[in-house]
Design a protein around this motif. Structure first.
Motif, PDB file in Angstrom:
ATOM      1  N   PRO A   1       0.830  -1.086  -0.060  1.00  0.00           N
ATOM      2  CA  PRO A   1       0.011   0.041   0.087  1.00  0.00           C
ATOM      3  C   PRO A   1       0.832   1.386  -0.153  1.00  0.00           C
ATOM      4  O   PRO A   1       1.979   1.189   0.775  1.00  0.00           O
ATOM      5  N   SER A   2       0.388   2.339  -0.838  1.00  0.00           N
ATOM      6  CA  SER A   2       0.993   3.480  -0.835  1.00  0.00           C
ATOM      7  C   SER A   2       1.104   4.229   0.569  1.00  0.00           C
ATOM      8  O   SER A   2      -0.006   3.868   1.379  1.00  0.00           O
ATOM      9  N   LYS A   3       2.222   4.838   0.948  1.00  0.00           N
ATOM     10  CA  LYS A   3       2.341   5.585   2.267  1.00  0.00           C
ATOM     11  C   LYS A   3       1.364   6.958   2.251  1.00  0.00           C
ATOM     12  O   LYS A   3       1.181   7.486   3.273  1.00  0.00           O
ATOM     13  N   LEU A   4       0.995   7.492   1.072  1.00  0.00           N
ATOM     14  CA  LEU A   4       0.378   8.425   0.929  1.00  0.00           C
ATOM     15  C   LEU A   4      -1.241   8.146   0.621  1.00  0.00           C
ATOM     16  O   LEU A   4      -1.639   7.121   0.036  1.00  0.00           O
ATOM     17  N   PRO A   5      -2.120   8.874   1.482  1.00  0.00           N
ATOM     18  CA  PRO A   5      -3.748   8.555   1.289  1.00  0.00           C
ATOM     19  C   PRO A   5      -4.020   9.000  -0.046  1.00  0.00           C
ATOM     20  O   PRO A   5      -3.316   9.647  -0.872  1.00  0.00           O
ATOM     21  N   THR A   6      -5.377   8.836  -0.359  1.00  0.00           N
ATOM     22  CA  THR A   6      -5.972   8.966  -1.796  1.00  0.00           C
ATOM     23  C   THR A   6      -7.043  10.237  -1.469  1.00  0.00           C
ATOM     24  O   THR A   6      -7.711  10.278  -0.436  1.00  0.00           O
ATOM     25  N   ALA A   7      -7.021  11.009  -2.289  1.00  0.00           N
ATOM     26  CA  ALA A   7      -8.070  12.206  -2.004  1.00  0.00           C
ATOM     27  C   ALA A   7      -9.572  11.703  -2.475  1.00  0.00           C
ATOM     28  O   ALA A   7     -10.037  12.526  -3.428  1.00  0.00           O
ATOM     29  N   LEU A   8     -10.070  10.631  -1.736  1.00  0.00           N
ATOM     30  CA  LEU A   8     -11.362  10.179  -1.964  1.00  0.00           C
ATOM     31  C   LEU A   8     -12.359  11.364  -1.981  1.00  0.00           C
ATOM     32  O   LEU A   8     -13.526  11.091  -2.441  1.00  0.00           O
ATOM     33  N   LYS A   9     -12.259  12.259  -1.306  1.00  0.00           N
ATOM     34  CA  LYS A   9     -13.276  13.095  -0.974  1.00  0.00           C
ATOM     35  C   LYS A   9     -13.670  14.088  -2.070  1.00  0.00           C
ATOM     36  O   LYS A   9     -14.761  14.666  -2.112  1.00  0.00           O
ATOM     37  N   TYR A  10     -12.683  14.047  -3.139  1.00  0.00           N
ATOM     38  CA  TYR A  10     -12.998  14.870  -4.317  1.00  0.00           C
ATOM     39  C   TYR A  10     -13.800  14.024  -5.493  1.00  0.00           C
ATOM     40  O   TYR A  10     -13.406  12.985  -5.821  1.00  0.00           O
ATOM     41  N   GLY A  11     -14.688  14.783  -5.891  1.00  0.00           N
ATOM     42  CA  GLY A  11     -15.325  14.137  -6.913  1.00  0.00           C
ATOM     43  C   GLY A  11     -14.832  13.983  -8.278  1.00  0.00           C
ATOM     44  O   GLY A  11     -13.770  14.782  -8.621  1.00  0.00           O
ATOM     45  N   GLU A  12     -15.431  13.510  -9.279  1.00  0.00           N
ATOM     46  CA  GLU A  12     -14.807  13.363 -10.507  1.00  0.00           C
ATOM     47  C   GLU A  12     -14.568  14.618 -11.260  1.00  0.00           C
ATOM     48  O   GLU A  12     -13.433  14.888 -11.741  1.00  0.00           O
ATOM     49  N   ARG A  13     -15.497  15.732 -11.326  1.00  0.00           N
ATOM     50  CA  ARG A  13     -15.169  17.067 -11.714  1.00  0.00           C
ATOM     51  C   ARG A  13     -13.945  17.670 -11.020  1.00  0.00           C
ATOM     52  O   ARG A  13     -12.994  18.149 -11.871  1.00  0.00           O
ATOM     53  N   GLU A  14     -13.846  17.515  -9.587  1.00  0.00           N
ATOM     54  CA  GLU A  14     -12.791  18.037  -8.894  1.00  0.00           C
ATOM     55  C   GLU A  14     -11.431  17.611  -9.440  1.00  0.00           C
ATOM     56  O   GLU A  14     -10.350  18.109  -9.558  1.00  0.00           O
ATOM     57  N   ARG A  15     -11.404  16.314  -9.643  1.00  0.00           N
ATOM     58  CA  ARG A  15     -10.175  15.637 -10.023  1.00  0.00           C
ATOM     59  C   ARG A  15      -9.831  15.785 -11.441  1.00  0.00           C
ATOM     60  O   ARG A  15      -8.374  15.525 -11.558  1.00  0.00           O
ATOM     61  N   SER A  16     -10.657  16.178 -12.156  1.00  0.00           N
ATOM     62  CA  SER A  16     -10.308  16.374 -13.706  1.00  0.00           C
ATOM     63  C   SER A  16      -9.672  17.823 -13.843  1.00  0.00           C
ATOM     64  O   SER A  16      -9.176  17.990 -15.030  1.00  0.00           O
ATOM     65  N   ARG A  17      -9.875  18.832 -12.894  1.00  0.00           N
ATOM     66  CA  ARG A  17      -9.431  20.117 -12.984  1.00  0.00           C
ATOM     67  C   ARG A  17      -8.029  20.136 -12.996  1.00  0.00           C
ATOM     68  O   ARG A  17      -7.364  19.546 -12.215  1.00  0.00           O
ATOM     69  N   THR A  18      -7.608  21.148 -13.760  1.00  0.00           N
ATOM     70  CA  THR A  18      -6.090  21.467 -13.925  1.00  0.00           C
ATOM     71  C   THR A  18      -5.806  22.279 -12.974  1.00  0.00           C
ATOM     72  O   THR A  18      -6.383  23.228 -12.372  1.00  0.00           O
ATOM     73  N   PHE A  19      -4.506  21.763 -12.053  1.00  0.00           N
ATOM     74  CA  PHE A  19      -4.010  22.536 -10.994  1.00  0.00           C
ATOM     75  C   PHE A  19      -3.577  23.949 -11.326  1.00  0.00           C
ATOM     76  O   PHE A  19      -3.192  24.061 -12.606  1.00  0.00           O
ATOM     77  N   GLN A  20      -3.748  25.099 -10.558  1.00  0.00           N
ATOM     78  CA  GLN A  20      -3.258  26.326 -11.047  1.00  0.00           C
ATOM     79  C   GLN A  20      -1.935  26.422 -11.319  1.00  0.00           C
ATOM     80  O   GLN A  20      -1.406  27.084 -12.055  1.00  0.00           O
ATOM     81  N   GLY A  21      -1.024  25.751 -10.529  1.00  0.00           N
ATOM     82  CA  GLY A  21       0.170  25.728 -10.595  1.00  0.00           C
ATOM     83  C   GLY A  21       0.712  25.240 -11.904  1.00  0.00           C
ATOM     84  O   GLY A  21       1.532  25.647 -12.828  1.00  0.00           O
ATOM     85  N   ILE A  22       0.071  24.160 -12.616  1.00  0.00           N
ATOM     86  CA  ILE A  22       0.367  23.772 -13.997  1.00  0.00           C
ATOM     87  C   ILE A  22      -0.161  24.597 -15.040  1.00  0.00           C
ATOM     88  O   ILE A  22       0.421  24.872 -15.791  1.00  0.00           O
ATOM     89  N   ALA A  23      -1.400  25.199 -14.729  1.00  0.00           N
ATOM     90  CA  ALA A  23      -2.008  26.324 -15.646  1.00  0.00           C
ATOM     91  C   ALA A  23      -0.954  27.450 -15.754  1.00  0.00           C
ATOM     92  O   ALA A  23      -0.631  27.674 -16.720  1.00  0.00           O
ATOM     93  N   ASP A  24      -0.396  27.814 -14.740  1.00  0.00           N
ATOM     94  CA  ASP A  24       0.545  28.986 -14.573  1.00  0.00           C
ATOM     95  C   ASP A  24       1.731  28.625 -15.640  1.00  0.00           C
ATOM     96  O   ASP A  24       2.253  29.617 -16.163  1.00  0.00           O
TER      97      ASP A  24
END
Length: 201
Positions: free
Chosen positions: A169-192
């Motif tokens: 198992p990965s030592k990092l958790p998974t951001a399960l609380k975020y829905g599909e639309r949230e997970r598909s958004r481009t991060f601001q840092g990458i967009a910049d």
């Protein structure tokens, strides 16, 4: 520069380019969440509208490896073939072009990506392995490496493969609380980073 951000409803990448003075438009079947120039419709009908650059985020539902258990059915009924053809039609232009998608079938049936990035290379504390296929554009240079706190997608994420074929198992958790639309958004840092580096290319 005239920039089309294809398959984007969030407006994040579009606005990053507009802040740098570019004539950037987003296009998606959905309306834009942010006020700004947006074409609601099929992007394939607008690829020849005089753009200098196209940055595309085609839907990954039938392409990403996280859904590989469904590929047999999607190959049988044509959904995956249609999704691949959509990507290839966007990629057929000789203009400056970037296509973004998670790790998946495109590397096998189309071509290997030019680059794989993670949000944690651009100031966002998450792991989300993202492939970039580039044409007439340079690879993105990381802007700020930070320590990730979680995997940014649903499902169970596991660590590296051991000699016996099992995974820990990965030592990092998974951001399960975020829905599909949230997970598909481009991060601001990458967009910049896209706007700063590709906007100057």
């Amino acid at each position: 520069m005239r920039v089309l951000v294809a398959c984007e409803f969030s407006g994040v990448v579009r606005e990053a380019f507009r802040k740098r003075g570019h004539d950037a438009w987003s296009c998606d079947l959905l309306p834009s969440e942010l006020e700004g120039p947006h074409i609601q419709g099929n992007v394939l009908h607008h690829l020849s509208d005089g753009w200098d650059m196209v940055i595309a985020f085609p839907p990954c539902t039938h392409l990403c490896s996280s859904g590989a258990q469904y590929w047999i059915a999607k190959i049988a009924d044509g959904r995956q073939k249609k999704a691949v053809a959509f990507v290839q039609e966007i990629a057929s232009s000789p203009r400056k072009l970037a296509i973004e998608n998670p790790v998946g079938i495109l590397s096998r049936v189309w071509r290997k990506p030019d680059q794989i990035i993670n949000p944690c290379q651009f100031g966002e504390p998450y792991l989300k392995k993202t492939c970039l296929w580039l044409n007439n554009l340079p690879r993105l240079h990381p802007t700020e490496n930070v320590v990730p706190i979680a995997h940014w997608h649903g499902g169970v994420r596991r660590g590296g493969k051991k000699a016996d074929g099992t995974r820990t198992p990965s030592k990092l958790p998974t951001a399960l609380k975020y829905g599909e639309r949230e997970r598909s958004r481009t991060f601001q840092g990458i967009a910049d980073a896209m706007a700063a580096q590709w906007g100057a290319a």
